[in-house]
Scaffold this motif. Structure first.
Motif, PDB file in Angstrom:
ATOM      1  N   PHE A   6      34.059  32.483 -21.454  1.00  0.00           N
ATOM      2  CA  PHE A   6      34.305  31.925 -20.135  1.00  0.00           C
ATOM      3  C   PHE A   6      35.198  33.430 -19.170  1.00  0.00           C
ATOM      4  O   PHE A   6      36.115  33.849 -19.581  1.00  0.00           O
ATOM      5  CB  PHE A   6      34.585  31.212 -19.472  1.00  0.00           C
ATOM      6  CG  PHE A   6      33.812  29.947 -20.024  1.00  0.00           C
ATOM      7  CD1 PHE A   6      32.680  29.304 -19.379  1.00  0.00           C
ATOM      8  CD2 PHE A   6      34.015  29.272 -21.763  1.00  0.00           C
ATOM      9  CE1 PHE A   6      31.892  28.464 -19.477  1.00  0.00           C
ATOM     10  CE2 PHE A   6      33.504  27.658 -21.870  1.00  0.00           C
ATOM     11  CZ  PHE A   6      32.571  27.691 -20.604  1.00  0.00           C
ATOM     12  N   GLY A   7      34.821  33.321 -18.222  1.00  0.00           N
ATOM     13  CA  GLY A   7      35.370  35.242 -17.684  1.00  0.00           C
ATOM     14  C   GLY A   7      34.849  35.364 -15.746  1.00  0.00           C
ATOM     15  O   GLY A   7      34.443  34.674 -15.507  1.00  0.00           O
ATOM     16  N   GLY A   8      35.413  36.057 -15.452  1.00  0.00           N
ATOM     17  CA  GLY A   8      35.506  36.250 -13.645  1.00  0.00           C
ATOM     18  C   GLY A   8      35.190  34.636 -13.321  1.00  0.00           C
ATOM     19  O   GLY A   8      36.330  34.794 -12.942  1.00  0.00           O
ATOM     20  N   SER A   9      34.469  34.384 -12.684  1.00  0.00           N
ATOM     21  CA  SER A   9      34.235  33.394 -11.008  1.00  0.00           C
ATOM     22  C   SER A   9      34.115  32.262 -12.008  1.00  0.00           C
ATOM     23  O   SER A   9      34.664  31.316 -11.652  1.00  0.00           O
ATOM     24  CB  SER A   9      32.935  33.555 -10.718  1.00  0.00           C
ATOM     25  OG  SER A   9      32.936  35.050  -9.570  1.00  0.00           O
ATOM     26  N   SER A  10      33.790  32.589 -13.513  1.00  0.00           N
ATOM     27  CA  SER A  10      34.173  31.025 -14.069  1.00  0.00           C
ATOM     28  C   SER A  10      35.274  30.514 -14.343  1.00  0.00           C
ATOM     29  O   SER A  10      35.610  29.795 -14.426  1.00  0.00           O
ATOM     30  CB  SER A  10      33.111  31.030 -15.708  1.00  0.00           C
ATOM     31  OG  SER A  10      33.956  32.054 -15.965  1.00  0.00           O
ATOM     32  N   VAL A  11      36.754  31.186 -14.228  1.00  0.00           N
ATOM     33  CA  VAL A  11      37.740  30.731 -14.176  1.00  0.00           C
ATOM     34  C   VAL A  11      38.446  31.900 -12.984  1.00  0.00           C
ATOM     35  O   VAL A  11      39.607  31.756 -13.132  1.00  0.00           O
ATOM     36  CB  VAL A  11      38.311  31.757 -15.522  1.00  0.00           C
ATOM     37  CG1 VAL A  11      37.337  31.125 -16.645  1.00  0.00           C
ATOM     38  CG2 VAL A  11      37.885  33.049 -15.607  1.00  0.00           C
ATOM     39  N   SER A  12      37.921  31.575 -11.876  1.00  0.00           N
ATOM     40  CA  SER A  12      38.216  31.730 -10.864  1.00  0.00           C
ATOM     41  C   SER A  12      38.780  31.152 -10.049  1.00  0.00           C
ATOM     42  O   SER A  12      39.901  30.711  -8.610  1.00  0.00           O
ATOM     43  CB  SER A  12      37.835  32.659  -9.919  1.00  0.00           C
ATOM     44  OG  SER A  12      36.835  31.913  -9.315  1.00  0.00           O
ATOM     45  N   SER A  13      38.421  29.502 -10.014  1.00  0.00           N
ATOM     46  CA  SER A  13      38.946  28.556  -9.192  1.00  0.00           C
ATOM     47  C   SER A  13      39.439  27.166 -10.069  1.00  0.00           C
ATOM     48  O   SER A  13      38.645  27.304 -11.221  1.00  0.00           O
ATOM     49  CB  SER A  13      38.076  28.256  -8.148  1.00  0.00           C
ATOM     50  OG  SER A  13      37.321  28.218  -8.054  1.00  0.00           O
ATOM     51  N   GLU A  14      39.661  25.861  -9.243  1.00  0.00           N
ATOM     52  CA  GLU A  14      40.175  25.196 -10.012  1.00  0.00           C
ATOM     53  C   GLU A  14      38.831  24.514  -9.873  1.00  0.00           C
ATOM     54  O   GLU A  14      38.524  23.848 -10.989  1.00  0.00           O
ATOM     55  CB  GLU A  14      41.126  23.849  -8.973  1.00  0.00           C
ATOM     56  CG  GLU A  14      41.102  22.859  -9.435  1.00  0.00           C
ATOM     57  CD  GLU A  14      41.400  21.876  -9.072  1.00  0.00           C
ATOM     58  OE1 GLU A  14      42.406  21.005  -9.258  1.00  0.00           O
ATOM     59  OE2 GLU A  14      42.214  22.140  -7.824  1.00  0.00           O
ATOM     60  N   SER A  16      35.573  26.084 -10.419  1.00  0.00           N
ATOM     61  CA  SER A  16      35.188  26.642 -11.679  1.00  0.00           C
ATOM     62  C   SER A  16      35.812  26.171 -13.194  1.00  0.00           C
ATOM     63  O   SER A  16      34.960  26.214 -14.159  1.00  0.00           O
ATOM     64  CB  SER A  16      35.509  28.180 -11.171  1.00  0.00           C
ATOM     65  OG  SER A  16      36.311  28.348 -11.170  1.00  0.00           O
ATOM     66  N   LEU A  17      36.658  26.300 -13.347  1.00  0.00           N
ATOM     67  CA  LEU A  17      37.421  25.645 -14.334  1.00  0.00           C
ATOM     68  C   LEU A  17      37.197  24.427 -14.929  1.00  0.00           C
ATOM     69  O   LEU A  17      36.503  23.693 -16.453  1.00  0.00           O
ATOM     70  CB  LEU A  17      38.910  25.473 -14.406  1.00  0.00           C
ATOM     71  CG  LEU A  17      39.579  26.582 -14.254  1.00  0.00           C
ATOM     72  CD1 LEU A  17      40.954  26.932 -14.252  1.00  0.00           C
ATOM     73  CD2 LEU A  17      38.885  27.707 -16.289  1.00  0.00           C
ATOM     74  N   LYS A  18      36.651  23.358 -13.942  1.00  0.00           N
ATOM     75  CA  LYS A  18      36.032  22.068 -14.432  1.00  0.00           C
ATOM     76  C   LYS A  18      35.226  22.067 -14.407  1.00  0.00           C
ATOM     77  O   LYS A  18      34.638  21.608 -15.500  1.00  0.00           O
ATOM     78  CB  LYS A  18      36.227  21.247 -12.404  1.00  0.00           C
ATOM     79  CG  LYS A  18      37.308  20.197 -12.206  1.00  0.00           C
ATOM     80  CD  LYS A  18      37.831  19.590 -11.080  1.00  0.00           C
ATOM     81  CE  LYS A  18      39.787  19.069 -11.366  1.00  0.00           C
ATOM     82  NZ  LYS A  18      39.570  18.347  -9.669  1.00  0.00           N
ATOM     83  N   ASN A  19      33.857  23.006 -14.131  1.00  0.00           N
ATOM     84  CA  ASN A  19      32.444  22.910 -14.159  1.00  0.00           C
ATOM     85  C   ASN A  19      32.235  23.754 -15.723  1.00  0.00           C
ATOM     86  O   ASN A  19      31.853  22.904 -16.425  1.00  0.00           O
ATOM     87  CB  ASN A  19      31.748  23.809 -13.459  1.00  0.00           C
ATOM     88  CG  ASN A  19      31.622  23.769 -12.071  1.00  0.00           C
ATOM     89  OD1 ASN A  19      31.209  22.187 -12.038  1.00  0.00           O
ATOM     90  ND2 ASN A  19      31.552  24.530 -11.316  1.00  0.00           N
ATOM     91  N   MET A  20      34.144  24.175 -16.465  1.00  0.00           N
ATOM     92  CA  MET A  20      33.985  24.786 -17.438  1.00  0.00           C
ATOM     93  C   MET A  20      33.631  23.457 -18.874  1.00  0.00           C
ATOM     94  O   MET A  20      32.778  24.216 -19.107  1.00  0.00           O
ATOM     95  CB  MET A  20      34.743  26.081 -17.826  1.00  0.00           C
ATOM     96  CG  MET A  20      34.810  26.347 -19.339  1.00  0.00           C
ATOM     97  SD  MET A  20      36.212  27.632 -18.935  1.00  0.00           S
ATOM     98  CE  MET A  20      37.739  26.804 -19.663  1.00  0.00           C
ATOM     99  N   LEU A  21      35.486  22.957 -18.445  1.00  0.00           N
ATOM    100  CA  LEU A  21      35.644  21.244 -18.634  1.00  0.00           C
ATOM    101  C   LEU A  21      34.129  20.560 -18.883  1.00  0.00           C
ATOM    102  O   LEU A  21      33.933  20.132 -20.513  1.00  0.00           O
ATOM    103  CB  LEU A  21      36.388  21.221 -18.158  1.00  0.00           C
ATOM    104  CG  LEU A  21      37.555  21.654 -18.569  1.00  0.00           C
ATOM    105  CD1 LEU A  21      38.889  20.748 -17.857  1.00  0.00           C
ATOM    106  CD2 LEU A  21      38.091  21.623 -19.965  1.00  0.00           C
ATOM    107  N   LYS A  22      33.256  20.790 -17.762  1.00  0.00           N
ATOM    108  CA  LYS A  22      31.787  19.769 -17.967  1.00  0.00           C
ATOM    109  C   LYS A  22      31.333  20.091 -19.086  1.00  0.00           C
ATOM    110  O   LYS A  22      30.729  19.950 -20.055  1.00  0.00           O
ATOM    111  CB  LYS A  22      31.172  20.156 -16.969  1.00  0.00           C
ATOM    112  CG  LYS A  22      32.005  18.639 -15.632  1.00  0.00           C
ATOM    113  CD  LYS A  22      31.457  18.851 -15.126  1.00  0.00           C
ATOM    114  CE  LYS A  22      31.922  17.719 -13.773  1.00  0.00           C
ATOM    115  NZ  LYS A  22      31.480  18.644 -12.146  1.00  0.00           N
ATOM    116  N   ILE A  23      30.927  21.865 -19.592  1.00  0.00           N
ATOM    117  CA  ILE A  23      30.355  22.719 -20.405  1.00  0.00           C
ATOM    118  C   ILE A  23      30.567  22.283 -21.623  1.00  0.00           C
ATOM    119  O   ILE A  23      29.945  21.982 -22.636  1.00  0.00           O
ATOM    120  CB  ILE A  23      29.741  24.007 -19.908  1.00  0.00           C
ATOM    121  CG1 ILE A  23      29.431  24.138 -18.261  1.00  0.00           C
ATOM    122  CG2 ILE A  23      29.618  25.014 -20.845  1.00  0.00           C
ATOM    123  CD1 ILE A  23      29.571  25.247 -18.149  1.00  0.00           C
TER     124      ILE A  23
END
Length: 125
Positions: A6-14, A16-23
């Protein structure tokens, strides 16, 4: 074994971080080994490339770029992490000091080489 980066847009906001955690939470972590790699925040790689160009050209605007990089990280910490900000901000300050030391050494040696470019990008992304 799965590896997720994960990087860039996938770690750019709260959000996007929640989406990352869902994945990540969709994986059966007890039965399936998972490696998570988190790279630079959105825009940071470009800022580091810009920094190396400014250093190569002897442009004093490099200090502004360094401030921008670390202000983005501080903003991110303040928005995303409601607790334990002090420790995270302390760690960010250590990385900032390390980058400033690297830049100082580059300037003392008279400019950037390809090796310096690689060092900055590998070390700080």
């Amino acid at each position: 074994m799965e590896v997720l980066k994960f990087g860039g847009s996938s770690v750019s906001s709260e959000v996007s971080l929640k989406n990352m955690l869902k994945i990540v939470n969709n994986y059966d972590l007890e039965n399936e080994p998972l490696i998570i790699v988190v790279s630079a925040l959105k825009g940071i790689t470009n800022e580091l490339v810009n920094l190396t160009k400014l250093l190569k050209d002897g442009n004093q605007e490099y200090a502004k770029v360094i401030r921008t990089i670390f202000e983005k990280h501080k903003e991110f910490i303040n928005v995303i992490f409601k607790e334990e900000q002090t420790e995270l901000l302390r760690k960010i300050k250590l990385v900032e000091n390390d980058l400033l030391e690297s830049v100082s050494n580059i300037l003392k040696n008279g400019g950037t080489s390809d090796k310096d470019y690689d060092k900055i990008l590998r070390k700080f992304i």
